[in-house]
Write a protein that holds these residues in place. Structure first.
Motif, mmCIF file in Angstrom:
data_model
loop_
_atom_site.group_PDB
_atom_site.id
_atom_site.type_symbol
_atom_site.label_atom_id
_atom_site.label_comp_id
_atom_site.label_asym_id
_atom_site.label_seq_id
_atom_site.Cartn_x
_atom_site.Cartn_y
_atom_site.Cartn_z
ATOM 1 N N UNK A 237 46.094 42.809 53.390
ATOM 2 C CA UNK A 237 46.698 42.373 52.137
ATOM 3 C C UNK A 237 46.873 40.855 52.109
ATOM 4 N N UNK A 238 47.328 40.297 53.222
ATOM 5 C CA UNK A 238 47.486 38.839 53.299
ATOM 6 C C UNK A 238 46.131 38.161 53.179
ATOM 7 N N UNK A 239 45.152 38.683 53.904
ATOM 8 C CA UNK A 239 43.804 38.128 53.843
ATOM 9 C C UNK A 239 43.238 38.241 52.430
ATOM 10 N N UNK A 240 43.525 39.339 51.765
ATOM 11 C CA UNK A 240 43.029 39.570 50.404
ATOM 12 C C UNK A 240 43.525 38.479 49.467
ATOM 13 N N UNK A 241 44.806 38.167 49.539
ATOM 14 C CA UNK A 241 45.382 37.129 48.671
ATOM 15 C C UNK A 241 44.770 35.773 48.978
ATOM 16 N N UNK B 92 42.502 33.429 46.296
ATOM 17 C CA UNK B 92 42.925 32.111 45.820
ATOM 18 C C UNK B 92 42.094 30.988 46.425
ATOM 19 N N UNK B 93 41.894 31.042 47.739
ATOM 20 C CA UNK B 93 41.205 29.946 48.431
ATOM 21 C C UNK B 93 39.701 30.196 48.524
ATOM 22 N N UNK B 94 39.314 31.445 48.666
ATOM 23 C CA UNK B 94 37.903 31.759 48.892
ATOM 24 C C UNK B 94 37.016 31.651 47.675
ATOM 25 N N UNK B 95 37.591 31.674 46.481
ATOM 26 C CA UNK B 95 36.758 31.463 45.303
ATOM 27 C C UNK B 95 36.894 32.435 44.159
ATOM 28 N N UNK B 96 37.161 33.750 44.397
ATOM 29 C CA UNK B 96 37.128 34.705 43.288
ATOM 30 C C UNK B 96 37.969 34.322 42.074
ATOM 31 N N UNK B 97 39.203 33.889 42.288
ATOM 32 C CA UNK B 97 40.075 33.566 41.152
ATOM 33 C C UNK B 97 39.473 32.485 40.276
ATOM 34 N N UNK C 65 38.343 46.010 29.229
ATOM 35 C CA UNK C 65 38.556 45.227 28.014
ATOM 36 C C UNK C 65 38.690 43.739 28.314
ATOM 37 N N UNK C 66 37.665 43.216 28.992
ATOM 38 C CA UNK C 66 37.562 41.789 29.285
ATOM 39 C C UNK C 66 38.732 41.282 30.142
ATOM 40 N N UNK C 67 39.125 42.077 31.112
ATOM 41 C CA UNK C 67 40.185 41.653 32.025
ATOM 42 C C UNK C 67 39.589 40.825 33.161
ATOM 43 N N UNK C 68 39.850 39.531 33.139
ATOM 44 C CA UNK C 68 39.405 38.665 34.232
ATOM 45 C C UNK C 68 40.128 39.042 35.516
ATOM 46 N N UNK C 69 41.364 39.509 35.403
ATOM 47 C CA UNK C 69 42.117 39.938 36.579
ATOM 48 C C UNK C 69 41.360 41.024 37.339
ATOM 49 N N UNK C 70 40.839 42.009 36.626
ATOM 50 C CA UNK C 70 40.078 43.079 37.284
ATOM 51 C C UNK C 70 38.815 42.511 37.916
ATOM 52 N N UNK C 71 38.148 41.594 37.226
ATOM 53 C CA UNK C 71 36.949 40.966 37.801
ATOM 54 C C UNK C 71 37.292 40.210 39.077
ATOM 55 N N UNK C 72 38.432 39.545 39.092
ATOM 56 C CA UNK C 72 38.883 38.822 40.295
ATOM 57 C C UNK C 72 39.110 39.806 41.445
ATOM 58 N N UNK C 73 39.735 40.942 41.154
ATOM 59 C CA UNK C 73 39.994 41.936 42.202
ATOM 60 C C UNK C 73 38.695 42.507 42.760
ATOM 61 N N UNK C 74 37.721 42.746 41.881
ATOM 62 C CA UNK C 74 36.417 43.250 42.349
ATOM 63 C C UNK C 74 35.745 42.219 43.241
ATOM 64 N N UNK C 75 35.690 40.984 42.780
ATOM 65 C CA UNK C 75 35.056 39.900 43.547
ATOM 66 C C UNK C 75 35.755 39.735 44.896
ATOM 67 N N UNK C 76 37.098 39.762 44.879
ATOM 68 C CA UNK C 76 37.851 39.600 46.120
ATOM 69 C C UNK C 76 37.608 40.764 47.072
ATOM 70 N N UNK C 77 37.525 41.979 46.523
ATOM 71 C CA UNK C 77 37.274 43.147 47.374
ATOM 72 C C UNK C 77 35.926 43.045 48.071
ATOM 73 N N UNK C 78 34.928 42.528 47.350
ATOM 74 C CA UNK C 78 33.614 42.343 47.967
ATOM 75 C C UNK C 78 33.711 41.359 49.125
ATOM 76 N N UNK C 79 34.345 40.211 48.871
ATOM 77 C CA UNK C 79 34.454 39.179 49.907
ATOM 78 C C UNK C 79 35.323 39.647 51.071
ATOM 79 N N UNK C 80 36.455 40.294 50.747
ATOM 80 C CA UNK C 80 37.365 40.744 51.808
ATOM 81 C C UNK C 80 36.719 41.829 52.658
ATOM 82 N N UNK C 81 35.945 42.703 52.028
ATOM 83 C CA UNK C 81 35.289 43.772 52.793
ATOM 84 C C UNK C 81 34.327 43.203 53.825
#
Length: 298
Positions: free
Chosen positions: A144-148, A152-157, A235-251
Motif C-alpha cells: 500500500x505504501x509502495x502503491x501511493x 505520486x512519484x512514479x508517474x501515473x497521477x 464515466x471519464x474518471x481520471x482517478x480510476x485511470x490513475x489506479x489502473x496505471x499505478x496497479x500496472x507499475x506496482x505489480x
C-alpha cells in the motif's frame, strides 16, 4: 447539463493556433516539456559531457518526476486554459477527483489488474508464483505504501491528467474509440523513449535495444486499450485511470519477488496477458471500449 468532452464550455470561443489544434498543441508541448528536462541526462549518457555518464538515484527519480509533471500535466493545463479557460480547467479537475463510480471499477483496478500481470508470468513462464516470498500479511502494508509512492512519484497521477484526462476524450471525439486508444497508446509509449537511457528504468521495462523498445511500445498499446475501457466505463474518471496505471507499475515491482527475475522483468508476460484482455474488450464492446454512443460525458 452534460458537456461533450472536447466541446466549447461556457467561456467565449477562443481563437488562435492552439485553440484550432488543441490535440496537436498538447502532444507537442507534452513531448517538448518532458524531453527538455530529460535532454541533459540523455546528452550526458551519450557522452556529450553535460552530465556524468550515469545519473544515480535519487537524481533519476527527481528528473523523471519533473519531466512528467511539466510534460503531460503542464501541457494539459496550458492547452485547456488557452482553449476552454476556467470552465475547462474545472472540468479537468472534476474528472481527476471523480470517485463516485461503481465499486467494481475499484476492485478491477486494484485487484484485477495485478492479477493480470501475475497470470501473464504464470502462462508465459509455466510456473506458479511463490507467494510465500512476499512475507505474509505484512506485505499488504508495504504494498500500500509502495502503491501511493508509485502513483505520486512514479508517474501515473501526473501522466494520466494529460493522457486520459485531456487527450483521450478529444481523440474519441475525432476517431473511433479503438483508433483513439491505439493512437494514444503509440504516442504515450514513444514519449518514454528518453527514459531508455536510464539503465535501471530500461531493465525494469523489458530491456533496451530495438527489440526491447518494440516490445515496450506494443505492451503500452495494450495498456492503452485496457485503460481506455476503465476510463470510459467509469464515466471519464481520471482517478480510476490513475489506479489502473499505478496497479500496472506496482505489480511489476512485486512480480520479481514471486517469479524468476528474468521472467518478471520481461515485457512478454505483460504483452500476452494485457494483449489478451485488450482483444476480449474490443470484441465484447465491439471496439467502443465502454464509450457511450452519444459520447456525452462531462
Amino acid at each position: 447539463m452534460a458537456i461533450a468532452p472536447d466541446q466549447p464550455t461556457s467561456v467565449p470561443a477562443r481563437r488562435g493556433l492552439v485553440a484550432r489544434h488543441p490535440l496537436t498543441a498538447f502532444f507537442v508541448l507534452a513531448y517538448a516539456l518532458s524531453w527538455i528536462v530529460w535532454a541533459p541526462w540523455v546528452l550526458g549518457t551519450t557522452g556529450a559531457g553535460w552530465l556524468p555518464t550515469t545519473v544515480e538515484p535519487p537524481a533519476t527519480g527527481y528528473l523523471n518526476a519533473t519531466a512528467i509533471l511539466l510534460g503531460p500535466t503542464g501541457a494539459a493545463l496550458i492547452v485547456t486554459a488557452l482553449t476552454d479557460g476556467r470552465a475547462g480547467l474545472r472540468l479537468l479537475g472534476a474528472r481527476l477527483v471523480r470517485w463516485r463510480v461503481s465499486v467494481w471499477w475499484y476492485l478491477l483496478a486494484l485487484v484485477g489488474v495485478p492479477l493480470l500481470a501475475v497470470l501473464g508470468c504464470t502462462v508465459v513462464g509455466g510456473v506458479l508464483p511463490d507467494l510465500a516470498a512476499l512475507g505474509g500479511p505484512g506485505f499488504l502494508l508495504s504494498y500500500a505504501v509502495s502503491f501511493v509512492l508509485v502513483a505520486v512519484v512514479g508517474g501515473p497521477l501526473f501522466e494520466e491528467i494529460g493522457w486520459r484526462g485531456f487527450a483521450l476524450p478529444r481523440l474519441q471525439q475525432r476517431l473511433h474509440p479503438a483508433a483513439a486508444a491505439l493512437v494514444l497508446g503509440l504516442l504515450w509509449a514513444l514519449w518514454h523513449l528518453p527514459q531508455f537511457f536510464d539503465p535501471s528504468w530500461t531493465a525494469a521495462s523489458g530491456g533496451g535495444g530495438p527489440v526491447g523498445i518494440a516490445l515496450f511500445v506494443a505492451t503500452a498499446v495494450t495498456f492503452s486499450f485496457v485503460t481506455s475501457w476503465f476510463f470510459n466505463g467509469a464515466r471519464y474518471s481520471v482517478l480510476i485511470a490513475v489506479l489502473v496505471h499505478t496497479s500496472i507499475d506496482a505489480a511489476t515491482t512485486v512480480t520479481p519477488a514471486i517469479f524468476p527475475p528474468a521472467l518478471a522483468t520481461s515485457a512478454v508476460p505483460l504483452l500476452v496477458s494485457f494483449g489478451a484482455a485488450a482483444v476480449v474488450l474490443l470484441v465484447v464492446t465491439r471496439g467502443r471500449l465502454g464509450l457511450p454512443r452519444d459520447r456525452e460525458i462531462s
